[in-house]
Design an enzyme around this catalytic site. Structure first.
Site, PDB file in Angstrom:
ATOM      1  CG  ASN A 432      28.700  40.827   2.041  1.00 30.39           C
ATOM      2  OD1 ASN A 432      27.383  40.519   3.010  1.00 30.39           O
ATOM      3  ND2 ASN A 432      29.321  40.093   1.516  1.00 30.39           N
ATOM      4  CD  GLU A 433      31.204  39.381   5.187  1.00 37.00           C
ATOM      5  OE1 GLU A 433      31.986  39.162   5.120  1.00 37.00           O
ATOM      6  OE2 GLU A 433      30.549  38.429   6.121  1.00 37.00           O
ATOM      7  CG  ASN A 434      32.263  45.882   0.095  1.00 37.85           C
ATOM      8  OD1 ASN A 434      33.369  45.081  -0.114  1.00 37.85           O
ATOM      9  ND2 ASN A 434      30.801  45.926  -0.085  1.00 37.85           N
ATOM     10  CB  SER A 478      25.132  44.547   5.787  1.00 37.11           C
ATOM     11  OG  SER A 478      25.166  43.465   6.329  1.00 37.11           O
ATOM     12  CG  HIS A 500      27.626  40.446   8.236  1.00 35.76           C
ATOM     13  ND1 HIS A 500      28.065  40.145   7.007  1.00 35.76           N
ATOM     14  CD2 HIS A 500      26.315  40.882   8.187  1.00 35.76           C
ATOM     15  CE1 HIS A 500      27.621  41.100   6.574  1.00 35.76           C
ATOM     16  NE2 HIS A 500      26.657  41.023   7.047  1.00 35.76           N
TER      17      HIS A 500
END
Length: 831
Positions: A432-434, A478, A500
């Site tokens: 997530n969001e890395n 993501s 996102h």
């Protein structure tokens, strides 16, 4: 194979740390599986951290070491017998000792551990000790060795393989649990066991279901044992069977089974979910073919891919199940209780049923939590809920060196193999969001060339998925852009892959959702407080308000209340009291998220999915959730049920003017008549039109209203209404704060009926977003509908389910009966 659970009789004590005098030196009864927090709570030694400001009182536990001790009786190992001590999950940094012999250490709550205790198990009394040290201090020490890697919250959660949100998040408490969080047992065997079974399920071109059973066998090898014998592996499903003999020394086998004309498993809303019982049995030598071990799993036959074939817009991200393109309607999932061992299968069933009740077909298991339990996937299998499973990486850069790399590979291999074969599993996702963090959050400068996890997301994890679960697609992260290297197309680009959308919550008005048309929006959301019954059960500030101390402790978002106020101000009348503020912010949350969902759905097939942040909460908190920490649906849940309805009418801007999007997410054509009316708030029809609907299955059709419908005489006094049977859309020509609502637009009566009450509401004038906040009348009360809009003269019956006796008058007045109208201060001057 014989198994002996080791769950009864554990004792817990502290061994080091800033422990209060009331606890230091004490040994208390412990529950296994559980955690130190729950055991201390059960003993009355600490407050419930969910209650008021209890979380603040327990920060000493972050730097405390714990000891779990168990005395148990067992026979010693026979000369030809192997005995393993198995921990399905330890949280997190542990040393395991049996009768004074150190068996090993652990540093990963996401995997299991197995220790050979044949030489250390005594005949009779035994003592098992699990020493757990501070995960925070372990993480700090690892960071000191490997070098700092950026992370979004104060603690270095990226330096230990523990649930990241255990260290606090912008919706969760900072408790840093410790304990034996999954079952523990002794396993005895003389011949062999099934160490791993992976059923790979597919559908052949002729419609046959195919199951490839990949089995790994652990042999027993002890001094003095007889020569290793042959064993037989067999499998059976739906009348199809297969078997093979594994000669001495063989440890792997593959069985292939075929089910002719298999019934396909479909996501919710697309078909049924037939499941087939798969049995895998390992038998040993001898005249009776003694059963050594057994594996059971219900599987479903389906194919799933993600279409990322470049098109004229960019790169799509569309789930394709059994050859059918799916619009993913869903939400992000976090652990349903911060104390994981309190999450039962029944609780998971209730939560997934709430997702289904809101017309969802996908849940994303977010990367700051855990690999979810077998129960979770089985529940989703049964209900047709697709699952997007993140690997546990979130909002941080992760070292690719030891000791983390080996742990990450071990956990990934174990969990990919464990979950393979679940028909609900639709995607493995790198984290997530890395990737986004590396692109935008200043990581390259801080990292100065050090590793940050890219090798996990683009090499290690996809390689493991390809090896162990090739029937399930993989994504690097993501948000991400498929096929784009770091430094190429931005990972959060709206035209490529997943996006996102957090500018709305952090900086922009929710109408800015329309500024982007992503291919798949896998995170977006807006905050609101929990239901009143949940709020007042856990927070007891006097007076209770948005700035009272305990309320603020249960608001974890940076600048959260100010963002709530900023988001509210352009749209709704200013609240006059905390009770008004509570209702208004809940309503604005529902409005904001539904606004985004309807926009995204109107762009199908360019936009192929929306996953709201978030379905659930892990404790009582002001958050983005649709269902609060006490399992009560917030107004947002009802708004999502409407916005995700199989058939939706929604007004959307197109090419500089307002259009009506007819969204048909069913397998049947939507045909019929549509009525468009420009009305006054008092009911007069100023302009109207009749239109035929012709919407093919799984399609969106745009209708352009005539200018007479789009041109109001008085924006404060008029609305535009589209309706087709029981589906309706309403467009206001100005914001609610400026609309000439009548505060006294409603009359209501309540009547006792079997199982609760019926509340009949009638509108004298246009009334918007009518709600019966039933939990304010009784904590167990649940209403069947909410956020109902009525035109003058219309009525609606709300059904309240409760076991309590309620004064009917309570159900027909504020603060239980609410609407936008109830926020208005007085009749507008023009009335």
């Amino acid at each position: 194979m014989a198994q002996t659970p080791l769950h009864e009789g554990w004792l817990l004590s502290t061994t080091r740390g800033p422990v209060p005098e009331t606890i230091r030196g004490r040994e208390i009864r412990a529950v296994v599986p559980s955690s130190a927090h729950l055991d201390l709570m059960a003993a009355g030694l600490i407050p419930d951290p969910y209650l008021d400001r209890g979380e603040e009182e327990l920060t000493w536990m972050h730097r405390t070491d714990w000891r779990y001790r168990l005395a148990f009786d067992a026979p010693a190992a026979a000369p030809d017998e192997l005995v393993d001590l198995v921990f399905d999950g330890l949280d997190t940094v542990a040393t395991v000792t049996l009768n004074g012999h150190v068996l090993g250490t652990t540093a990963n709550m996401h995997r299991s551990y197995r220790f050979d205790v044949r030489d250390h198990l005594a005949d009779g009394p035994n003592e098992l000790v699990v020493d757990l040290r501070s995960a925070l201090e372990y993480a700090e020490e690892t960071e000191a060795v490997l070098g700092r890697r950026e992370h979004v919250y104060p603690h270095p959660f990226n330096m230990v393989r523990k649930m990241a949100c255990s260290f606090g998040w912008d919706w969760g408490p900072d408790l840093q649990t410790a304990g034996i969080w999954k079952p523990v047992r002794l396993e005895r065997r003389r011949t062999a066991r099934l160490s791993r079974v992976r059923p790979l399920v597919s559908v052949a071109p002729d419609g046959s279901g195919v199951v490839e059973v990949h089995a790994d066998i652990a042999r027993t090898r002890v001094a003095g044992a007889v020569d290793e014998p042959a064993v037989e592996l067999s499998a059976r499903i739906a009348g199809s069977s297969a078997r093979t003999v594994l000669a001495a020394g063989a440890t792997t086998a593959v069985l292939r089974l075929t089910v002719p004309d298999a019934r396909l498993w479909w996501p919710a809303g697309y078909g049924e979910q037939p499941l087939y019982d798969l049995e895998v049995v390992l038998t040993g030598p001898g005249p009776d073919d003694a059963e050594l071990d057994r594996f059971h799993r219900r599987v479903g036959f389906r194919t799933v891919t993600v279409d990322t074939t470049p098109d004229e817009t960019g790169t799509p991200f569309t789930f394709v199940v059994n050859g059918t393109r799916i619009f993913a309607k869903g939400a992000n999932w976090i652990p349903d209780d911060h104390f994981l061992t309190r999450i039962t299968r029944e609780r998971l069933e209730r939560r997934v049923d709430q997702a289904l009740g809101a017309h969802m077909n996908m849940l994303r298991v977010w990367g700051g939590g855990i690999y979810e339990t077998d129960d979770f996937y089985e529940v989703c299998d049964e209900r047709g809920m697709l699952v997007w499973q993140d690997f546990p990486f979130a909002c941080a850069s992760y070292p690719e060196e030891e000791p983390l790399r080996g742990e990450i590979e071990a956990e990934a291999r174990e969990n990919v193999a464990r979950l393979a074969g679940h028909p609900s599993l639709a995607l493995w996702n790198g984290g997530n969001e890395n990737l986004w963090g590396f692109a935008d959050w200043g990581w390259p400068e801080q990292l100065a060339g050090r590793t940050w996890g890219l090798g996990y997301y683009t090499e290690l994890l996809p390689r493991i998925v390809a090896e162990l679960d090739p029937t399930t697609p993989y994504a690097d992260g993501s948000p991400y852009t498929p096929g784009a290297p770091v430094g190429g197309i931005h990972p959060n680009d709206q035209d490529h892959g997943t996006r996102h959308e957090w500018e709305v919550w952090n900086r922009l008005d929710y109408t800015a959702y329309r500024d982007h048309t992503p291919r798949f929006c896998s995170e977006f959301g807006f905050q609101g407080p929990p239901t009143w019954a949940t709020l007042t059960r856990w927070i007891h500030d006097e007076p209770l308000g948005a700035t009272s101390p305990a309320f603020l402790l249960h608001q974890k978002a940076e600048d959260g209340n100010a963002k709530l106020d900023r988001g509210l101000e352009p749209h709704l009348p200013a609240p006059r009291s905390f009770e008004d503020w509570h209702w208004a912010t809940q309503l604005n949350q529902a409005r904001a998220v539904a606004f985004g969902v309807e926009h995204f759905r109107s762009w199908w097939p360019r936009t192929a999915g929306t996953l709201v942040w978030q379905l659930n909460d892990c404790w009582p908190v002001t958050s983005w959730a649709a269902v609060d920490g006490d399992e009560r649906p917030k107004p947002l849940w009802y708004a999502l049920r409407d916005a995700y309805a199989p058939r939706l009418l929604t007004f959307q801007p197109r090419a500089g003017r307002l259009a009506l999007a007819v969204v048909n997410d069913t397998g049947e054509p939507w045909t019929g008549h549509l009525t468009l009316e420009r009305r006054t708030l008092q009911g007069a029809v100023l302009a109207d039109a009749k239109v035929d609907i012709q919407a093919a299955p799984r399609s969106v059709v745009l209708i352009e209203p005539d200018d007479a419908l789009l041109t109001p005489d008085d924006v404060r006094q008029e609305v535009l209404v589209a309706s087709s049977k029981d589906v309706r859309a309403v467009h206001t020509f100005c914001e609610d704060r400026d609309l000439a609502y009548r505060p006294d637009a409603l009359s209501a009566e309540a009547h006792a009926v079997p199982g609760g009450y019926r509340v009949d509401v009638r509108a004298r004038s246009f009334a918007r977003d009518i709600a019966v906040l039933a939990d304010r009348a009784a904590p167990d009360a649940v209403v069947d509908d909410m956020l109902v809009t009525l035109l003058p003269g219309e009525t609606h019956s709300f059904h309240v389910r409760t076991d309590r006796v309620i004064d009917p008058d309570v159900l027909t007045s504020a603060p239980v009966l609410r609407s936008v109208n109830s926020l208005c201060h007085a009749l507008p001057e023009t009335e």
